[in-house]
Write a protein that holds these residues in place. Structure first.
Motif, PDB file in Angstrom:
ATOM      1  N   HIS A  89       0.778  -1.227   0.000  1.00  0.00           N
ATOM      2  CA  HIS A  89       0.000   0.000   0.000  1.00  0.00           C
ATOM      3  C   HIS A  89       0.816   1.287   0.000  1.00  0.00           C
ATOM      4  CE1 HIS A  89      -2.865  -3.028   1.616  1.00  0.00           C
ATOM      5  NE2 HIS A  89      -3.768  -2.332   0.951  1.00  0.00           N
ATOM      6  N   SER A 248      -5.305   5.781  -3.927  1.00  0.00           N
ATOM      7  CA  SER A 248      -4.509   4.833  -3.150  1.00  0.00           C
ATOM      8  C   SER A 248      -4.657   3.484  -3.842  1.00  0.00           C
ATOM      9  CB  SER A 248      -4.996   4.765  -1.711  1.00  0.00           C
ATOM     10  OG  SER A 248      -6.363   4.404  -1.662  1.00  0.00           O
ATOM     11  N   LEU A 250      -2.897  -0.674  -4.875  1.00  0.00           N
ATOM     12  CA  LEU A 250      -2.010  -1.795  -4.613  1.00  0.00           C
ATOM     13  C   LEU A 250      -0.752  -1.649  -5.453  1.00  0.00           C
ATOM     14  CD1 LEU A 250      -4.648  -4.678  -4.770  1.00  0.00           C
ATOM     15  CD2 LEU A 250      -3.650  -3.691  -2.697  1.00  0.00           C
ATOM     16  N   ASP A 306      -9.650  -3.430   0.182  1.00  0.00           N
ATOM     17  CA  ASP A 306      -8.855  -4.513  -0.391  1.00  0.00           C
ATOM     18  C   ASP A 306      -9.725  -5.700  -0.798  1.00  0.00           C
ATOM     19  OD1 ASP A 306      -6.505  -3.167  -0.273  1.00  0.00           O
ATOM     20  OD2 ASP A 306      -5.682  -4.214   1.463  1.00  0.00           O
TER      21      ASP A 306
END
Length: 355
Positions: A89, A248, A250, A306
């Motif tokens: 992250h 934001s 992965l 997630d």
């Protein structure tokens, strides 16, 4: 006015004041003092003994907790959770991997640790901060990242912009590529290495981006993954009226190897140009399994997002929209030749350390 002297039945000297109250004489006071001090010493000895006993019991209790956490695998699970959550992250950040991490345990079975954070710049691992993490007995993981910088007000975090095609159905002409950071490299001698991030104009499979970079003497340390943000669920923002959207995300990074007890067995620093173009599916599958492991074994901020990201990439596959690379300054300058790349962000610069 004066006191009247007398004697008690034992012959001790007494003084009687005007109100008729008797007062002990000097010998009585001495006797009383001789009785009080041993009592005080005994009391202090008992208190000290109790404190030592409590300290000993506490030490035994904490040692038993450490043994339990080690044998139950909870310490290794804590280490893996910190490693996975941070590196998946936090853009471009890596967590140090000591052989014997220092883990503090509270009486309530909360584990705490502080680990160095670094970035790969050339073949250097440059320390850029610390992570302070804790895991409660219920499995709740919290952490804070403390970034350090050699320069005042420097923000060395890579930033990636979503391709316009993700947010808009109509064709929008991309803004001219941001080359100001690349121009800074013109002032740097060739005896240096640096870290650079860039975005791509379109989504693409990681194998395709890897292939575009195969002709450069550079190493890829990570790629931002598009997983439905701002389209499937609301995670992200734009600056003012700009059509540039930041999310934001992965990060697809070189895979790690974990043993059955969750201890780290191996890891790569970079995607290797000579082999990882063909091994990219393996790295992708590892990322998916790591996300699934986090969701099943830790509770953390961003867990719900997630779950949605994992569902999206399992259904639609993994596509990336940029990369963080490192290598010689001269090679980084060549990236502006690629029309597919835009929004270059220069990171750390270090003296030469490259094969």
């Amino acid at each position: 006015m004066s006191d009247h002297k007398g004697a008690d039945e034992e012959g001790q000297v007494l003084f009687v004041d005007e109100q008729g109250q008797s007062k002990p004489g000097k010998r009585i006071k001495d006797r009383r003092n001789r009785m009080i001090w041993p009592t005080r010493v005994k009391f202090l000895t008992n208190v000290l003994g109790a404190a030592i006993l409590l300290l000993l019991l506490y030490s035994i209790y904490i040692s038993a907790i450490h043994i339990y956490l080690d044998r139950s695998g909870r310490s290794e699970q804590f280490n893996r959770a910190v490693l996975s959550v941070i590196e998946l992250h936090e853009d471009g950040l890596r967590v140090e991997k000591p052989a014997f991490p220092n883990i503090e345990v509270t009486p309530f079975l909360t584990q705490k640790t502080t680990l160095k954070l670094y970035r790969d710049v050339g073949k250097w691992q440059v320390i850029t901060g610390e992570v302070h993490a804790k895991l409660t007995i219920s499995g709740k993981l919290t952490y804070s990242v403390e970034r350090t910088s050699p320069y005042l007000n420097q923000d060395d975090r890579p930033a990636f912009i979503l391709p316009y095609s993700v947010m808009f159905e109509e064709t929008i002409e991309a803004n001219p590529k941001t080359e100001s950071d690349l121009k800074l490299l013109d002032q740097v001698g060739e005896g240096h290495v640096a870290q650079l991030s860039f975005s791509t104009k379109t989504l693409m499979p990681p194998e395709e981006l890897h292939k575009l970079l195969a002709d450069y003497d550079l190493a890829i340390t990570g790629m931002p993954v598009y997983a439905g943000e701002l389209k499937e669920f609301e995670v992200g923002y734009s600056l003012g009226d700009s059509k540039d959207y930041y999310v934001s995300h992965l990060s697809l990074k070189p895979r790690y190897g974990f043993r059955e007890d969750n201890s780290l067995s191996m890891w790569q620093f970079y995607f290797k140009p000579e082999e990882d173009q063909h091994n990219m599916p393996e790295h992708v599958e590892h990322m998916k399994s790591d996300i699934e492991w986090m969701i099943n074994n830790a509770s953390y901020n961003g867990e719900d997002e997630d779950k949605q990201r994992l569902a999206y990439i399992q259904k639609n596959g993994v596509q990336v929209y940029g990369a963080t690379v490192t290598g010689p300054v001269k090679e980084l300058q060549r990236l502006k030749e690629r029309p597919e790349f835009r929004e270059f962000r220069l990171g750390r610069i270090e003296v030469w350390n490259w094969d």
